[in-house]
Motif scaffolding. Structure first.
Motif, mmCIF file in Angstrom:
data_model
loop_
_atom_site.group_PDB
_atom_site.id
_atom_site.type_symbol
_atom_site.label_atom_id
_atom_site.label_comp_id
_atom_site.label_asym_id
_atom_site.label_seq_id
_atom_site.Cartn_x
_atom_site.Cartn_y
_atom_site.Cartn_z
ATOM 1 N N ARG A 1 0.819 -1.214 0.000
ATOM 2 C CA ARG A 1 0.000 0.000 0.000
ATOM 3 C C ARG A 1 0.852 1.262 0.000
ATOM 4 N NH1 ARG A 1 -5.099 -1.543 0.470
ATOM 5 N NH2 ARG A 1 -5.560 -3.529 1.517
ATOM 6 N N ASN A 2 2.030 1.179 0.608
ATOM 7 C CA ASN A 2 2.868 2.373 0.723
ATOM 8 C C ASN A 2 4.052 2.390 -0.228
ATOM 9 O OD1 ASN A 2 1.334 3.531 2.808
ATOM 10 N ND2 ASN A 2 2.334 2.198 4.309
ATOM 11 N N GLY A 3 4.152 1.406 -1.126
ATOM 12 C CA GLY A 3 5.280 1.416 -2.043
ATOM 13 C C GLY A 3 5.426 0.113 -2.799
ATOM 14 N N ARG A 4 6.543 0.017 -3.473
ATOM 15 C CA ARG A 4 6.827 -1.157 -4.298
ATOM 16 C C ARG A 4 8.323 -1.453 -4.214
ATOM 17 N NH1 ARG A 4 7.446 -0.878 -10.788
ATOM 18 N NH2 ARG A 4 7.877 -3.084 -11.214
ATOM 19 N N MET A 5 8.677 -2.743 -4.114
ATOM 20 C CA MET A 5 10.073 -3.154 -4.133
ATOM 21 C C MET A 5 10.250 -4.198 -5.223
ATOM 22 S SD MET A 5 12.605 -4.687 -1.161
ATOM 23 C CE MET A 5 13.194 -3.113 -0.533
ATOM 24 N N LEU A 6 11.276 -4.006 -6.038
ATOM 25 C CA LEU A 6 11.572 -4.907 -7.148
ATOM 26 C C LEU A 6 12.996 -5.422 -6.997
ATOM 27 C CD1 LEU A 6 10.909 -6.152 -9.962
ATOM 28 C CD2 LEU A 6 11.808 -4.042 -10.967
ATOM 29 N N TRP A 7 13.122 -6.726 -6.787
ATOM 30 C CA TRP A 7 14.433 -7.373 -6.740
ATOM 31 C C TRP A 7 14.634 -8.093 -8.066
ATOM 32 C CZ3 TRP A 7 15.673 -12.124 -3.116
ATOM 33 C CH2 TRP A 7 16.964 -12.594 -3.397
ATOM 34 N N SER A 8 15.641 -7.671 -8.816
ATOM 35 C CA SER A 8 15.956 -8.292 -10.091
ATOM 36 C C SER A 8 17.430 -8.673 -10.094
ATOM 37 C CB SER A 8 15.647 -7.328 -11.248
ATOM 38 O OG SER A 8 15.936 -7.935 -12.490
ATOM 39 N N ASN A 9 17.707 -9.954 -9.911
ATOM 40 C CA ASN A 9 19.065 -10.486 -9.851
ATOM 41 C C ASN A 9 19.901 -9.762 -8.799
ATOM 42 O OD1 ASN A 9 18.611 -12.550 -11.805
ATOM 43 N ND2 ASN A 9 18.711 -10.996 -13.417
ATOM 44 N N ASP A 10 20.787 -8.857 -9.196
ATOM 45 C CA ASP A 10 21.651 -8.199 -8.209
ATOM 46 C C ASP A 10 21.279 -6.733 -7.983
ATOM 47 O OD1 ASP A 10 23.404 -10.393 -7.559
ATOM 48 O OD2 ASP A 10 24.253 -10.189 -9.562
ATOM 49 N N THR A 11 20.045 -6.366 -8.298
ATOM 50 C CA THR A 11 19.603 -4.983 -8.128
ATOM 51 C C THR A 11 18.260 -4.936 -7.408
ATOM 52 O OG1 THR A 11 20.730 -4.317 -10.168
ATOM 53 C CG2 THR A 11 19.051 -2.821 -9.319
ATOM 54 N N VAL A 12 18.128 -3.987 -6.483
ATOM 55 C CA VAL A 12 16.860 -3.775 -5.779
ATOM 56 C C VAL A 12 16.429 -2.328 -5.975
ATOM 57 C CG1 VAL A 12 15.730 -3.671 -3.528
ATOM 58 C CG2 VAL A 12 17.305 -5.544 -4.039
ATOM 59 N N ASP A 13 15.199 -2.154 -6.448
ATOM 60 C CA ASP A 13 14.601 -0.827 -6.599
ATOM 61 C C ASP A 13 13.437 -0.689 -5.637
ATOM 62 O OD1 ASP A 13 15.716 0.738 -9.117
ATOM 63 O OD2 ASP A 13 15.628 -1.392 -9.679
ATOM 64 N N VAL A 14 13.331 0.496 -5.028
ATOM 65 C CA VAL A 14 12.230 0.784 -4.108
ATOM 66 C C VAL A 14 11.567 2.084 -4.516
ATOM 67 C CG1 VAL A 14 11.539 1.180 -1.721
ATOM 68 C CG2 VAL A 14 13.431 -0.381 -2.222
#
Length: 328
Positions: free
Chosen positions: A250-263
């Motif tokens: 509800r307060n955000g999104r986290m994307l883990w793709s191999n060796d990278t994490v985006d928030v």
């Protein structure tokens, strides 16, 4: 002058396989003495020479006083009975995931001595630094949905992977994501839909599986898992495994793709964290040596069994084309 602490002694069962050879070299790199490789015949002779290990024809020849830890890397249907025997004889054991091909197959292991104290289940995904980051983020947020794409590079689907008793790609590869995601939520998830295909390689097992589950609190988990003859540009385990885990809250999104994490936060801000390529087998070997010295395992038998039960429900839903199959 005090004498140096002797290196921990490790035996590897199934050392000539893809995972077994990586385990053996990883433990050597972690500072252990790989004392024995358990293999029939002489296929493991070159690796034994490389590591200074002896070849042993079966686990029956191993003795607890000669090995501090035994690593078992065999086809999933074979592992439970061997691990149970080792535990009953007093060994500490690191077994390859999953804990069994199905929950029924895990019953012999469930009855083994010390299964909750001396068994570590090797889910390498927990050894990636992004896993702890993502798990903490999930605990701090109200998660709506999780979407996972897990693709393992395999030129062929043959040998034990083509055995229907092994469960296909959902059990061999997708189980990594099933275990990690299920560790975030309580209760038995409901399988809403599952479909599979074996047309890419033409093997007798599911090679591509898409499934959607819902946990009791309402979080929806969609998993796409497959084997692929094409190696993707980036991936874990030296490029063999491409993984993406996308978590919507509800307060955000986290994307883990191999060796990278985006928030992404609800206010529009965005942060990226990049990790150096991680040797998951080496990090797991280091964790396993700490486990042998008294630390708890990242994945216990009970959590591994829960993941296997969920995989059972996914396969049952695909086989029956039924709805509302609950993982218990």
């Amino acid at each position: 002058m005090t004498s140096a602490t002797p290196a921990p002694r490790v035996a590897v069962v199934g050392a000539v396989g893809w995972a077994g050879s990586r385990h053996a070299r990883a433990f050597a790199a972690a500072g252990a003495h790989v004392t024995a490789l358990v293999e029939k015949g002489d296929r493991a002779y070159p690796l034994a020479q490389e590591l200074g290990a002896v070849l042993v024809p079966s686990t029956e020849a191993l003795r607890p006083e000669h090995a501090d830890l035994v690593v078992v890397a065999l086809p999933t249907t074979i592992q439970p009975a061997i691990c149970a025997d080792l535990l009953n004889r007093g060994f500490h054991v690191l077994t390859e995931k999953p804990v069994a091909a199905d929950a029924e197959g895990a019953s012999v292991l469930a009855a083994a001595s010390g299964v909750n104290e001396r068994l570590m289940v090797g889910y390498t995904l927990h050894q990636h630094p992004a896993a702890a980051l993502l798990s903490q983020w999930v605990r701090n947020n109200d998660v709506i949905a999780v979407s996972v794409r897990s693709v393992a590079h395999k030129q062929n689907v043959d040998s034990w992977r083509a055995d229907p008793k092994e469960g296909g790609v959902a059990v061999v590869n997708g189980i990594h994501a099933i275990e990690l995601v299920s560790s975030w939520f309580d209760g038995d998830p409901k399988v809403l839909a599952t479909s599979s295909s074996s047309s890419l390689y033409g093997s007798p097992v599911p090679e591509h599986v898409v499934t959607t589950l819902e946990f009791p609190a309402g979080a929806v988990f969609q998993l796409q898992t497959s084997w692929s003859p094409w190696q993707e540009p980036q991936g874990l385990n030296q490029g063999d495994w491409s993984l993406t885990i996308d978590v919507l809250a509800r307060n955000g999104r986290m994307l883990w793709s191999n060796d990278t994490v985006d928030v992404w936060n609800r206010d529009g801000s965005h942060d990226t964290t990049s990790f150096a390529p991680t040797d998951l087998f080496l990090r797991q070997a280091e964790a396993a040596l700490k486990f042998r010295n008294g630390e708890g395992p990242a994945v216990t038998f009970s959590q591994a069994l829960r993941a296997t039960a969920i995989a059972d429900a996914v396969l049952a839903a695909d086989a029956s084309d039924a709805e509302d199959v609950v993982a218990r």
